[in-house]
Design a protein around this motif. Structure first.
Motif, PDB file in Angstrom:
ATOM      1  N   THR A  37       0.869  -1.185  -0.031  1.00  0.00           N
ATOM      2  CA  THR A  37       0.030   0.125   0.133  1.00  0.00           C
ATOM      3  C   THR A  37       0.985   1.142  -0.032  1.00  0.00           C
ATOM      4  O   THR A  37       2.167   1.053   0.247  1.00  0.00           O
ATOM      5  N   VAL A  38       0.454   2.408  -0.435  1.00  0.00           N
ATOM      6  CA  VAL A  38       0.995   3.741  -0.321  1.00  0.00           C
ATOM      7  C   VAL A  38       1.490   3.905   1.129  1.00  0.00           C
ATOM      8  O   VAL A  38       2.628   4.393   1.276  1.00  0.00           O
ATOM      9  N   SER A  39       0.878   3.528   2.034  1.00  0.00           N
ATOM     10  CA  SER A  39       1.288   3.971   3.315  1.00  0.00           C
ATOM     11  C   SER A  39       2.480   2.939   3.823  1.00  0.00           C
ATOM     12  O   SER A  39       3.392   3.230   4.708  1.00  0.00           O
ATOM     13  N   VAL A  40       2.461   1.650   3.304  1.00  0.00           N
ATOM     14  CA  VAL A  40       3.611   0.779   3.681  1.00  0.00           C
ATOM     15  C   VAL A  40       4.862   1.437   2.921  1.00  0.00           C
ATOM     16  O   VAL A  40       5.918   1.434   3.721  1.00  0.00           O
ATOM     17  N   GLU A  41       4.848   1.872   1.842  1.00  0.00           N
ATOM     18  CA  GLU A  41       5.828   2.252   1.149  1.00  0.00           C
ATOM     19  C   GLU A  41       6.473   3.755   1.694  1.00  0.00           C
ATOM     20  O   GLU A  41       7.490   3.862   1.894  1.00  0.00           O
ATOM     21  N   ARG A  42       5.229   4.545   2.244  1.00  0.00           N
ATOM     22  CA  ARG A  42       5.654   5.545   2.711  1.00  0.00           C
ATOM     23  C   ARG A  42       6.226   5.422   4.300  1.00  0.00           C
ATOM     24  O   ARG A  42       7.365   6.095   4.453  1.00  0.00           O
ATOM     25  N   ALA A  43       5.923   4.489   4.839  1.00  0.00           N
ATOM     26  CA  ALA A  43       6.412   3.980   6.045  1.00  0.00           C
ATOM     27  C   ALA A  43       7.903   3.445   5.808  1.00  0.00           C
ATOM     28  O   ALA A  43       8.986   3.984   6.709  1.00  0.00           O
ATOM     29  N   THR A  44       8.358   2.884   4.943  1.00  0.00           N
ATOM     30  CA  THR A  44       9.599   2.514   4.450  1.00  0.00           C
ATOM     31  C   THR A  44      10.414   3.906   4.216  1.00  0.00           C
ATOM     32  O   THR A  44      11.723   3.755   4.533  1.00  0.00           O
ATOM     33  N   LEU A  45       9.923   4.680   3.523  1.00  0.00           N
ATOM     34  CA  LEU A  45      10.823   6.036   3.246  1.00  0.00           C
ATOM     35  C   LEU A  45      10.983   6.544   4.737  1.00  0.00           C
ATOM     36  O   LEU A  45      11.952   7.367   4.986  1.00  0.00           O
ATOM     37  N   ARG A  46      10.144   6.904   5.539  1.00  0.00           N
ATOM     38  CA  ARG A  46      10.399   7.217   7.034  1.00  0.00           C
ATOM     39  C   ARG A  46      11.289   6.504   7.631  1.00  0.00           C
ATOM     40  O   ARG A  46      12.261   7.209   8.225  1.00  0.00           O
ATOM     41  N   ARG A 279      -6.522  -2.773   2.334  1.00  0.00           N
ATOM     42  CA  ARG A 279      -5.829  -1.823   2.852  1.00  0.00           C
ATOM     43  C   ARG A 279      -5.500  -2.221   4.021  1.00  0.00           C
ATOM     44  O   ARG A 279      -4.570  -2.057   4.795  1.00  0.00           O
ATOM     45  N   THR A 280      -6.493  -2.504   5.017  1.00  0.00           N
ATOM     46  CA  THR A 280      -6.111  -2.658   6.613  1.00  0.00           C
ATOM     47  C   THR A 280      -5.502  -3.943   6.677  1.00  0.00           C
ATOM     48  O   THR A 280      -4.379  -3.862   7.582  1.00  0.00           O
ATOM     49  N   PHE A 281      -5.398  -5.074   6.048  1.00  0.00           N
ATOM     50  CA  PHE A 281      -4.655  -6.266   6.644  1.00  0.00           C
ATOM     51  C   PHE A 281      -3.430  -6.084   6.018  1.00  0.00           C
ATOM     52  O   PHE A 281      -2.420  -6.425   6.762  1.00  0.00           O
ATOM     53  N   VAL A 282      -3.047  -5.516   4.897  1.00  0.00           N
ATOM     54  CA  VAL A 282      -1.802  -5.027   4.408  1.00  0.00           C
ATOM     55  C   VAL A 282      -1.224  -4.071   5.533  1.00  0.00           C
ATOM     56  O   VAL A 282       0.066  -4.458   5.801  1.00  0.00           O
ATOM     57  N   ASP A 283      -1.690  -3.193   5.667  1.00  0.00           N
ATOM     58  CA  ASP A 283      -1.186  -2.036   6.647  1.00  0.00           C
ATOM     59  C   ASP A 283      -0.750  -2.616   7.915  1.00  0.00           C
ATOM     60  O   ASP A 283       0.262  -2.175   8.674  1.00  0.00           O
ATOM     61  N   GLN A 284      -1.834  -3.375   8.370  1.00  0.00           N
ATOM     62  CA  GLN A 284      -1.674  -3.883   9.757  1.00  0.00           C
ATOM     63  C   GLN A 284      -0.449  -4.980  10.037  1.00  0.00           C
ATOM     64  O   GLN A 284       0.115  -4.960  10.834  1.00  0.00           O
ATOM     65  N   ARG A 285      -0.103  -5.679   8.914  1.00  0.00           N
ATOM     66  CA  ARG A 285       0.895  -6.761   8.928  1.00  0.00           C
ATOM     67  C   ARG A 285       2.197  -6.063   9.177  1.00  0.00           C
ATOM     68  O   ARG A 285       2.956  -6.385  10.053  1.00  0.00           O
ATOM     69  N   PHE A 286       2.495  -4.861   8.236  1.00  0.00           N
ATOM     70  CA  PHE A 286       3.666  -4.416   8.434  1.00  0.00           C
ATOM     71  C   PHE A 286       3.826  -3.498   9.866  1.00  0.00           C
ATOM     72  O   PHE A 286       4.874  -3.743  10.314  1.00  0.00           O
ATOM     73  N   SER A 287       2.799  -2.967  10.145  1.00  0.00           N
ATOM     74  CA  SER A 287       2.839  -2.477  11.510  1.00  0.00           C
ATOM     75  C   SER A 287       2.927  -3.238  12.486  1.00  0.00           C
ATOM     76  O   SER A 287       3.928  -2.890  13.369  1.00  0.00           O
ATOM     77  N   ARG A 288       2.550  -4.505  12.587  1.00  0.00           N
ATOM     78  CA  ARG A 288       2.848  -5.530  13.467  1.00  0.00           C
ATOM     79  C   ARG A 288       4.130  -5.886  13.452  1.00  0.00           C
ATOM     80  O   ARG A 288       4.648  -6.328  14.386  1.00  0.00           O
ATOM     81  N   GLN A 289       4.718  -6.000  12.281  1.00  0.00           N
ATOM     82  CA  GLN A 289       6.058  -6.466  12.205  1.00  0.00           C
ATOM     83  C   GLN A 289       7.250  -5.303  12.756  1.00  0.00           C
ATOM     84  O   GLN A 289       8.094  -5.486  13.524  1.00  0.00           O
TER      85      GLN A 289
END
Lengths: 529, 279
Positions: A37-46, A279-289
């Motif tokens: 998701t765009v948010s996973v990608e943005r988190a990576t850049l952060r 969107r939620t399940f993809v974002d959630q997995r990354f955030s939980r990692q």
């Protein structure tokens, strides 16, 4: 958390409940790993150190990800085209690249030659690694402080909320709350932040019914609680919300700024904020990692189901959600001590035996998840404005928490649903908690509901209902071609809300990963490097 | 408490007729005896707990009309605040004939009554389109009214079987809202405005109502409702909407109003039609 096994649940039944949850969860995990998701990608850049925003307060991570998405899509991961562009000297550094990209003057490409792609990936990995290292250092710093100052002396830990909208008002309130006995401070977010597709920047003073979650606000509050923790001789934990459209980014910021707990439910955003399920399940997995890596305890939001559905009739949906949260959490790398599964005291007090039912439900959660720091949440639905009755109800809530060995106790206020609590309301609420814990804190040791009595029977019944519900979900023929859990969510199984997987906010920010997808943050998080 | 602070000390002791509570329209608070005037209050003063703080609490109680006042509890709340509980008799009288009540001009109906009324008057579901317009991202208000989760223990309009809700969510542009309302053949449009910086709520709402008047023929504009914590009561006309709802409004109030307004329009329409045919 040595709770006596007073419920005498059948071990095979408990195992069956877990395997059912795994069966429902597995296809969703596959969905989560095959999308970004765009948010996973943005988190990576952060994590690669990109922060700040333009003069209209649009963060640079948003500009950069949008630019890459417009040109080459996000399905390859944004890091490869970004570090390829840097290697081609499109800009001297990441920030300048983002600034140039925002005006459309950078050409992104997916490097075709193998060597070029490999070099871009290697450069991206080198850029993201320091962010992960900083999360590791923050976790070590927390461990050191806890070793020096110690954890709260009592269980449950006392959890208090502050929310003024202004970080500079929140700070003295949070420090005062810690001095009054709070072990955990949650800074509620401004209403509506969950639907912003960007993380605001800087210290903020103008939130609505809460304060914006920003990296700077996190940093300020962390410093303030470290200061008061030293004074009090106990580590004060800080909570915020990794939920909504920016869940992965907030998780990353929480790891970078040493937050200790994050609200992070697997389905809350879907059900209550109408955010797209995928969107939620993809974002959630990354955030939980990220949370797993950062040593952050997640808090799940099962209490919310009981505010829309009946707390007796829907008790088993709480159990199902807890089992799902456990499955998804562990799959993402969280350990038992990081699973702050939620449940709440929301049974109508006019119902006969309501307190005994509460005890049965609370014990069920305690027994299913013996090593999880369960979060016990106070009555809200049946707080009517009769503050006297509410204060009594909160007392019973505290007692149930003490009797059933709950781990985290969110302090209930008699002003719930009336006004923002007064200073005195908070003090009275804490007195209520202290009285119950002082007078009955050890009751968990003596409390053995009789075999096959009301409480044991009720708990078994709820667990059976939970298993039946999961059975039904798995058995149903999919009408839309989705996995059983997504079908059930679309059918309104949880909280009576129907949320189909092809609708909801944030869907446009989801992409199926291409074969050459690369994300150095995910690699580091999954390989534990 | 009545032993120490009876109403008898007060100069404005009610007459026996008033005491009985059956004759005059003047009443006093009731502690444990008619006419004793006893009340109980609690409050916090930003002063450290000492003798002076307790005196300050009694002074405030006196100014609130409590005489005599009895300080029954004082406790430090941190180093700079003290919490008090005070019992006492108030000298104030309540004149029932001077009580003014703003009556709601529509009856409050139950969910069941609402559903049956819709079935009876419209013979189809009532369509409600809702949104936060402009830059407002605070969906808490519109969600409280529309989403099934509801507010104050009441379920939102989604819960009503005869109401069809389309909640467009946050930051919806006015043209988008008008278009969706036409597409859905909305009977009513609800907009929520929480952000009030630079009077954004007023500008947004007037722009919205103007757009609807422009897009629809006269008399066919859906019922327009604006909600938010900072709208002035009675400003509906000026904003060009049918109704303003303020803080604390519950979903059933909105639903009841909608039924009332729809029935009025519907009634008006059916009455007008024969008149037209005669022309």
């Amino acid at each position: 958390m040595s709770t006596p096994k007073v419920l005498e649940l059948d071990r095979a039944t408990v195992r069956r409940a877990r395997s059912h949850a795994a069966r429902l969860g597995k296809p969703v995990v596959e969905l989560a790993t095959s999308h970004t998701t765009v948010s996973v990608e943005r988190a990576t850049l952060r994590l690669a150190g990109l922060s700040g925003a333009d003069h209209e307060r649009v963060p640079w991570v948003n500009h950069l990800v949008d630019a890459v998405r417009d040109q080459v899509g996000i399905e390859h991961g944004v890091t490869t085209p970004i570090w390829d562009a840097l290697r081609r000297d499109e800009a001297p550094d990441l920030l300048t690249l983002a600034q140039k990209a925002s005006s459309g003057s950078v050409n992104f490409r997916i490097p075709e030659q193998r060597g070029e792609a490999t070099r871009a990936r290697r450069a991206a990995m080198a850029a993201v690694r320091p962010g992960i290292r900083r999360i590791d250092r923050q976790r070590a710093a927390r461990d050191r402080q806890i070793a020096r100052l110690g954890d709260p002396k009592q269980r449950p830990w006392i959890y208090l909320i502050v929310a003024t909208g202004d970080i500079f008002e929140d700070i003295p309130q949070a420090q005062a709350a810690a001095r009054e006995g709070a072990d955990i401070i949650a800074v509620i977010r401004s209403t509506g932040q969950s639907l912003l597709d960007y993380v605001p920047e800087g210290a903020t003073r103008e939130g609505f019914a809460g304060t914006y979650a920003t990296q700077e606000n996190f940093r300020l509050m962390r410093a303030a609680l470290d200061e008061v923790g030293k004074e009090l001789g106990r580590y004060i934990r800080l909570v915020n919300y990794a939920s909504g459209l920016c869940m992965p980014e907030i998780a990353a910021l929480a790891g970078l700024e040493r937050l200790d707990m994050m609200l992070n439910d697997s389905m809350y955003g879907i059900l209550f904020r109408d955010i797209n399920p995928i969107r939620t399940f993809v974002d959630q997995r990354f955030s939980r990692q990220v949370h797993a890596r950062a040593g952050i305890i997640i808090n799940t939001g099962e209490d919310n189901y009981l505010t829309t559905a009946d707390a007796v009739e829907a008790a088993h949906t709480v159990t199902v959600s807890q089992l799902m949260n456990e499955y998804f959490g562990k799959e993402a790398g969280l350990e038992d001590w990081q699973l702050g599964l939620g449940h709440a005291f929301e049974i109508n007090p006019d119902l006969p035996e309501s307190f005994r039912l509460e005890l049965a439900h609370a014990l069920l959660a305690r027994h299913l998840f013996p090593d999880a720091p369960l979060k016990w949440m106070p009555p809200t639905k049946h707080m009517t404005g009769d503050i006297f009755k509410g204060h009594l109800l909160d007392g019973f809530f505290n007692l149930a928490g003490a009797m059933t060995g709950q781990s985290i106790l969110l302090v209930g206020m008699m002003t719930e649903a009336v006004v923002t609590p007064f200073l005195s309301d908070r003090d009275l609420a804490l007195q209520n908690v202290r009285y119950v814990l002082n007078s009955a804190g050890g009751l968990v040791e003596d409390f053995h509901p009789p075999r096959d009595g009301f409480i044991q029977t009720r708990a078994r019944h709820v667990l059976d209902e939970a298993i039946t519900l999961m059975d039904e979900m798995s058995a149903r023929t999919p009408t839309r071609g989705w996995s059983p859990l997504l079908e059930a969510i679309a059918d309104g199984t949880f909280g009576h809300m129907k949320r189909p997987a092809d609708q909801g906010k944030g869907l446009e920010g989801v992409a199926r990963k291409a074969d050459d997808y690369d994300n150095p943050a995910t690699t580091l998080l999954e390989e534990g490097r | 408490m009545s032993n120490t602070a009876g109403g008898g000390h007060v100069s404005s002791t009610p007459t026996p007729g008033e005491r009985s509570g059956t004759q005059g329209s003047v009443v006093r608070p009731y502690g444990d005896m008619t006419g004793d005037g006893m009340i109980q209050v609690s409050f916090t003063l930003p002063v450290p707990h000492d003798k002076r703080a307790e005196g300050a609490a009694l002074q405030l109680a006196g100014k609130m009309g409590m005489s005599p006042a009895l300080l029954v509890h004082a406790k430090a709340m941190g180093p700079e605040h003290t919490f008090f509980v005070v019992y006492g008799s108030v000298t104030h009288l309540v004149e029932l004939d001077k009580v003014e009540v703003l009556e709601r001009d529509f009856p409050l109906l139950s969910a069941k009554e609402i559903n049956t009324t819709i079935k009876k008057t419209l013979r189809r579901p009532l369509v409600v389109v809702g949104a936060c317009i402009g830059t407002d991202a605070h969906t808490v208000g519109i969600d409280a009214i529309l989403n099934i989760k509801g507010f104050a223990g009441e379920k939102g309009l989604e819960y009503y079987s005869e109401v069809q809700v389309v909640n467009l969510g946050a930051q919806v542009l006015v043209p988008e809202l008008v278009e969706r309302a036409r597409e859905e053949q909305a009977d009513a449009v609800l907009v929520s405005q929480v952000v009030t910086q630079r009077d954004a709520h007023i500008h947004n709402t007037t722009a919205m109502s103007a757009a609807f008047r422009e897009a629809y023929p006269a008399g066919a504009v859906p019922i327009l409702i604006a909600g938010g914590p900072r709208f002035e009561e009675g400003s509906a006309k000026a904003l060009g909407v049918d109704r303003i709802f303020g803080k604390g409004t519950t979903p059933s109030e909105v639903a009841s109003y909608l039924i009332h307004a729809v029935a009025q329009r519907h009634g008006a329409a059916t009455r007008q039609q024969p008149a037209k045919e005669q022309q």
